[in-house]
Design an enzyme around this catalytic site. Structure first.
Site, short mmCIF file in Angstrom:
data_model
loop_
_atom_site.label_atom_id
_atom_site.label_comp_id
_atom_site.label_asym_id
_atom_site.label_seq_id
_atom_site.Cartn_x
_atom_site.Cartn_y
_atom_site.Cartn_z
N HIS A 101 -48.15 -19.17 38.98
CA HIS A 101 -49.17 -20.09 39.49
C HIS A 101 -49.53 -19.68 40.91
O HIS A 101 -48.63 -19.42 41.73
CB HIS A 101 -48.63 -21.52 39.47
CG HIS A 101 -49.64 -22.54 39.86
ND1 HIS A 101 -50.67 -22.91 39.03
CD2 HIS A 101 -49.82 -23.23 41.02
CE1 HIS A 101 -51.43 -23.80 39.65
NE2 HIS A 101 -50.94 -24.01 40.86
N GLU B 199 -43.97 -31.01 32.03
CA GLU B 199 -44.88 -31.39 33.12
C GLU B 199 -45.52 -30.14 33.71
O GLU B 199 -44.81 -29.20 34.12
CB GLU B 199 -44.08 -32.14 34.20
CG GLU B 199 -44.98 -32.96 35.10
CD GLU B 199 -44.20 -33.56 36.26
OE1 GLU B 199 -44.80 -33.78 37.31
OE2 GLU B 199 -42.98 -33.77 36.11
N ARG C 71 -54.69 -27.81 18.96
CA ARG C 71 -54.05 -26.76 19.77
C ARG C 71 -52.89 -26.12 19.03
O ARG C 71 -52.55 -24.96 19.26
CB ARG C 71 -53.52 -27.35 21.08
CG ARG C 71 -54.61 -27.93 21.96
CD ARG C 71 -54.02 -28.52 23.24
NE ARG C 71 -55.00 -29.27 23.99
CZ ARG C 71 -55.92 -28.72 24.78
NH1 ARG C 71 -55.96 -27.42 24.94
NH2 ARG C 71 -56.78 -29.48 25.43
C1 GRF Z 1 -53.56 -15.62 38.26
O1 GRF Z 1 -54.07 -16.03 39.49
C2 GRF Z 1 -52.40 -16.49 37.85
O2 GRF Z 1 -51.64 -16.93 38.93
C3 GRF Z 1 -53.06 -17.65 37.18
O3 GRF Z 1 -54.16 -17.09 36.48
C4 GRF Z 1 -54.56 -15.88 37.11
C5 GRF Z 1 -54.53 -14.81 36.07
O4 GRF Z 1 -55.03 -13.59 36.55
N1 GRF Z 1 -52.14 -18.37 36.34
P1 GRF Z 1 -54.85 -12.26 35.69
O5 GRF Z 1 -55.51 -12.48 34.34
O6 GRF Z 1 -53.39 -11.97 35.57
O7 GRF Z 1 -55.57 -11.20 36.46
#
Ligand code: GRF
Length: 191
Positions: free
Chosen positions: A110, A144, A66
């Protein structure tokens, strides 16, 4: 106070990337996207960046190592003197190396009301748990996963006869409002 220079990392459809870009163009967010970095050659986010004349870069991702991606991304981000690293649908686990490089300067969005429903498929987790309220969170990235200090959240209702698809779409609308607001709020608090 100078506006923050952003590097955005995205893997996919890029709707959050686009929302940030549009908030800047509409003077709702005082910031500058310096570069979009993606781990997916065909990520739609690349075209969104290009259409606005923003530099974008694809760096191949090797799951066996990674840090190859991360070392290259970190080198470029540092070279460009970026203030904040914005994870906008970057669908990779991030190693402690990268987190330490940008400690306190990396944000993530998120699709749940953290600390509930961390990890993958957060909307499905919320739906299946039968909660009455769901939403999205922008937080500072720490080692985390999905557990760093929360900057802001937005809530949506979960309706009777709802579907995961409808709920996810309802949350996404709020994500697009939340991320630009949270970037601004966080920058005001640290700059
Ligand atoms: C979103 O739902 C975000 O919260 C999550 O991944 C998704 C990304 O969507 N982390 P996009 O590529 O911004 O349309």
């Amino acid at each position: 106070m100078p506006s923050p220079k952003l590097a955005v990392l995205a893997s996919g459809r890029g709707s959050n990337y686009k929302a940030i870009q549009e908030a800047i163009l509409n003077d709702q967010l005082d910031a500058e996207i310096i570069i979009l970095i993606t781990d997916k050659e065909k990520a739609p986010a690349r075209e969104i960046a290009r259409s606005n004349g923003t530099e974008e870069m694809y760096i191949p991702y090797d799951r066996k190592d990674r840090e190859v991606f991360e070392r290259e991304a970190a080198r470029i981000i540092k070279e460009k003197d970026v203030d904040l690293v914005i994870l906008a649908g970057f669908m990779r686990l991030i190693t402690p190396y990268f987190i330490n490089e940008f400690e306190g300067r990396m944000l993530n969005i998120h699709p749940s009301l953290l600390p509930n429903f961390k990890g993958l498929d957060a909307q499905t987790q919320a739906f299946e748990a039968g909660v009455k309220e769901a939403g999205c969170t922008v937080h500072v990235v720490t080692e985390e996963m999905d557990a760093g200090p929360i900057i802001s959240q937005r809530k949506v209702p979960v309706f009777e006869n709802d579907t995961v698809e409808a709920l996810s779409a309802r949350i996404l609308v709020e994500e697009h409002i939340l991320y630009p607001e949270a970037i601004s709020k966080y920058w005001d608090s640290v700059a």
